[in-house]
Design a protein around this motif. Structure first.
Motif, mmCIF file in Angstrom:
data_model
loop_
_atom_site.group_PDB
_atom_site.id
_atom_site.type_symbol
_atom_site.label_atom_id
_atom_site.label_comp_id
_atom_site.label_asym_id
_atom_site.label_seq_id
_atom_site.Cartn_x
_atom_site.Cartn_y
_atom_site.Cartn_z
ATOM 1 N N MET A 178 0.843 -1.197 0.000
ATOM 2 C CA MET A 178 0.000 0.000 0.000
ATOM 3 C C MET A 178 0.883 1.254 0.000
ATOM 4 S SD MET A 178 -2.962 1.166 2.728
ATOM 5 C CE MET A 178 -3.679 -0.470 2.760
ATOM 6 N N GLU A 179 0.464 2.257 -0.758
ATOM 7 C CA GLU A 179 1.208 3.502 -0.834
ATOM 8 C C GLU A 179 0.495 4.589 -0.030
ATOM 9 O OE1 GLU A 179 4.102 3.921 -2.358
ATOM 10 O OE2 GLU A 179 4.151 1.856 -3.093
ATOM 11 N N PHE A 180 1.291 5.490 0.578
ATOM 12 C CA PHE A 180 0.708 6.604 1.308
ATOM 13 C C PHE A 180 -0.010 7.543 0.330
ATOM 14 C CE2 PHE A 180 0.932 10.779 3.447
ATOM 15 C CZ PHE A 180 0.284 10.455 4.626
ATOM 16 N N ARG A 181 0.655 7.831 -0.781
ATOM 17 C CA ARG A 181 0.033 8.578 -1.885
ATOM 18 C C ARG A 181 0.525 7.917 -3.168
ATOM 19 N NH1 ARG A 181 -2.866 13.166 -1.323
ATOM 20 N NH2 ARG A 181 -3.422 14.219 -3.251
ATOM 21 N N ASP A 182 -0.344 7.243 -3.887
ATOM 22 C CA ASP A 182 0.063 6.323 -4.949
ATOM 23 C C ASP A 182 0.249 7.036 -6.284
ATOM 24 O OD1 ASP A 182 0.620 4.170 -6.511
ATOM 25 O OD2 ASP A 182 -0.925 2.891 -5.652
ATOM 26 N N LEU A 183 1.468 7.503 -6.522
ATOM 27 C CA LEU A 183 1.783 8.170 -7.786
ATOM 28 C C LEU A 183 1.928 7.167 -8.925
ATOM 29 C CD1 LEU A 183 4.382 10.796 -6.490
ATOM 30 C CD2 LEU A 183 1.940 11.103 -6.911
ATOM 31 N N GLN A 184 2.269 5.933 -8.594
ATOM 32 C CA GLN A 184 2.401 4.912 -9.641
ATOM 33 C C GLN A 184 1.043 4.558 -10.245
ATOM 34 O OE1 GLN A 184 4.448 1.939 -7.288
ATOM 35 N NE2 GLN A 184 6.443 2.529 -8.111
ATOM 36 N N ALA A 185 0.019 4.463 -9.407
ATOM 37 C CA ALA A 185 -1.323 4.164 -9.912
ATOM 38 C C ALA A 185 -1.820 5.290 -10.817
ATOM 39 C CB ALA A 185 -2.287 3.957 -8.747
ATOM 40 N N GLN A 186 -1.544 6.510 -10.402
ATOM 41 C CA GLN A 186 -1.934 7.663 -11.219
ATOM 42 C C GLN A 186 -1.221 7.626 -12.571
ATOM 43 O OE1 GLN A 186 -0.118 11.489 -10.402
ATOM 44 N NE2 GLN A 186 -2.129 12.466 -10.352
ATOM 45 N N TYR A 187 0.084 7.322 -12.551
ATOM 46 C CA TYR A 187 0.842 7.274 -13.801
ATOM 47 C C TYR A 187 0.313 6.189 -14.736
ATOM 48 C CZ TYR A 187 4.607 6.392 -17.112
ATOM 49 O OH TYR A 187 5.319 6.175 -18.268
ATOM 50 N N GLN A 188 0.004 5.022 -14.195
ATOM 51 C CA GLN A 188 -0.493 3.947 -15.043
ATOM 52 C C GLN A 188 -1.817 4.315 -15.709
ATOM 53 O OE1 GLN A 188 1.126 1.240 -16.018
ATOM 54 N NE2 GLN A 188 2.849 1.997 -14.812
ATOM 55 N N LYS A 189 -2.655 5.055 -15.009
ATOM 56 C CA LYS A 189 -3.940 5.465 -15.579
ATOM 57 C C LYS A 189 -3.741 6.471 -16.712
ATOM 58 C CE LYS A 189 -8.483 7.389 -14.360
ATOM 59 N NZ LYS A 189 -9.280 6.299 -14.943
ATOM 60 N N TYR A 190 -2.750 7.344 -16.559
ATOM 61 C CA TYR A 190 -2.544 8.412 -17.550
ATOM 62 C C TYR A 190 -1.201 8.275 -18.266
ATOM 63 C CZ TYR A 190 -6.657 10.527 -15.537
ATOM 64 O OH TYR A 190 -7.949 10.741 -15.126
ATOM 65 N N LYS A 191 -0.699 7.040 -18.329
ATOM 66 C CA LYS A 191 0.617 6.783 -18.914
ATOM 67 C C LYS A 191 0.716 7.292 -20.354
ATOM 68 C CE LYS A 191 3.992 3.054 -19.578
ATOM 69 N NZ LYS A 191 4.421 3.485 -20.918
ATOM 70 N N GLN A 192 -0.271 7.002 -21.170
ATOM 71 C CA GLN A 192 -0.209 7.385 -22.575
ATOM 72 C C GLN A 192 -0.134 8.897 -22.724
ATOM 73 O OE1 GLN A 192 -3.285 5.656 -24.992
ATOM 74 N NE2 GLN A 192 -2.773 6.863 -26.801
ATOM 75 N N GLU A 193 -0.979 9.621 -21.984
ATOM 76 C CA GLU A 193 -1.013 11.080 -22.088
ATOM 77 C C GLU A 193 0.263 11.711 -21.540
ATOM 78 O OE1 GLU A 193 -3.327 9.139 -20.874
ATOM 79 O OE2 GLU A 193 -5.368 9.879 -21.220
ATOM 80 N N ILE A 194 0.761 11.189 -20.421
ATOM 81 C CA ILE A 194 1.973 11.750 -19.820
ATOM 82 C C ILE A 194 3.192 11.463 -20.691
ATOM 83 C CG2 ILE A 194 3.561 11.562 -17.855
ATOM 84 C CD1 ILE A 194 1.065 11.109 -16.079
#
Length: 375
Positions: free
Chosen positions: A1-17
């Motif tokens: 578990m992450e305190f603030r999950d930046l990896q999950a956010q990146y995976q959701k918006y990987k293509q755009e980022i």
């Protein structure tokens, strides 16, 4: 578990980022690219102010305002005692004196009654000239800005809203970073709107100050960077970070603010009667940089943190030491009794994992461990 999950956010918006980053690399315009101007426009529009001036980080955003407002030795700047070090640091950095003020136990933000008393005491002593109030939107909750503005007008003081954690919050629809004479925020990765490094921004409706800030942040430039009309600094937001933030800002507006508030509501429902939850006054909306609870005492807080750790659950303590007890301010004299609330909070607060991509199962797991330990 992450305190603030930046990896999950990146995976959701990987293509755009990835696309946004590749565009900057392809165009090779790494400093002052079009993405920076687009970000500043979008941020100003979202907050509801005329000017957004991006810069290298949130600390320098505040420092730039201290420079533009000519804050110097002999000036008093009023700062909450319960906050991150930089809010007081930028005052001393300019040679001025930070006057620390205790906070409200419920909201964690500056206590406006104690603020006015601190201003009156400073005026009565006559050693310093009151100049600025820096209210902090702690943990995502806007400070009591309308009352602070009333006090500032009464004593002819400037107000700098430190919205490093508050971006996205609002009071009756008026957004954080639109209060005071100017406001700042931080794009440190763990902030509500974070980039992949350091970044910051200043918000203001003041045309004159905005022009000065744009000069000061690039070596005091005049018509161009080789025409230097004042002593400035080098504080620019990289184009790569702006490109990333343009993608993240859309996600933040579209769903992240509401999703993090859903986590807040679930925590409150499940932990009601077990812990002291964050207080959100009527009409206020928090961006929840952190979900911070209060325990009965330091032993209970530290014990709960250890129990969470044993179950693979991260947590954080913001903050373990008040500003008035920081070694950097050792030469200043304080009456510890003036900071009764802050002293208590440093012993009893604990921030639980919270972010827009937290699953229901993760939330339930946190609640289960907290409830079992405290019951």
């Amino acid at each position: 578990m992450e305190f603030r999950d930046l990896q999950a956010q990146y995976q959701k918006y990987k293509q755009e980022i990835d696309y946004a980053i590749q565009e900057v690399i392809t165009n090779a315009n790494f400093i002052g690219g079009k993405e920076v101007k687009e970000l500043e426009y979008q941020l100003a529009t979202f907050v509801g102010v005329k000017h957004c001036i991006s810069c290298a980080n949130g600390t320098e955003a505040m420092t730039l305002l201290m420079i533009a407002w000519d804050i110097k030795e002999g000036d008093a700047v009023f700062v909450p005692d319960f906050t991150f070090f930089s809010t007081g640091e930028i005052v001393s950095f300019k040679g001025a004196t930070p006057v620390f003020v205790d906070v409200d136990r419920g909201t964690f933000n500056i206590d406006t009654m104690k603020l006015e008393k601190a201003i009156q005491k400073t005026l009565h002593e006559g050693k310093l000239t009151p100049k600025v109030i820096i209210p902090v939107d702690l943990f995502g909750l806007p400070a009591d800005h309308y009352e602070i503005e009333r006090i500032a007008k009464k004593y002819d003081l400037l107000v700098l809203e430190d919205g490093a954690q508050g971006f996205g919050g609002n009071i009756n629809g008026r957004r954080a970073c639109s209060f005071g004479d100017a406001a700042t925020t931080s794009f440190f990765p763990a902030k509500p709107l974070g980039c992949y490094g350091d970044g910051g921004a200043i918000f203001t409706d003041d045309d004159v100050i905005a022009k000065l800030l744009r000069s000061y942040k690039v070596h005091g430039k005049g018509e161009n960077k080789y025409d230097n009309v004042r002593i400035g600094v080098n504080s620019r937001l990289d184009t790569l970070q702006a490109a990333i933030l343009n993608v993240k800002l859309k996600a933040y507006i579209d769903h992240e603010m509401e999703d993090v508030n859903k986590v807040y509501r679930l925590y409150n429902d499940r932990l009601s009667g077990v812990i002291e939850p964050p207080i959100i006054p009527e009409g206020f909306y928090s961006s929840f940089a952190q979900y911070t609870i209060k325990l009965k005492n330091k032993e209970q807080r530290d014990g709960l943190q250890e129990q969470l750790k044993k179950n693979g659950i991260p947590s954080m303590i913001y903050y373990v030491k008040p500003l008035h007890k920081q070694g950097a301010f050792d030469t200043m004299e304080f009456d510890d009794n003036d900071f009764e609330v802050t002293n208590e909070l440093c012993d009893i607060v604990l921030s639980l994992p919270m972010h827009p991509y937290m699953s229901d199962a993760e939330q339930e797991m946190v609640c289960k461990v907290v409830i079992e330990y405290l019951n």
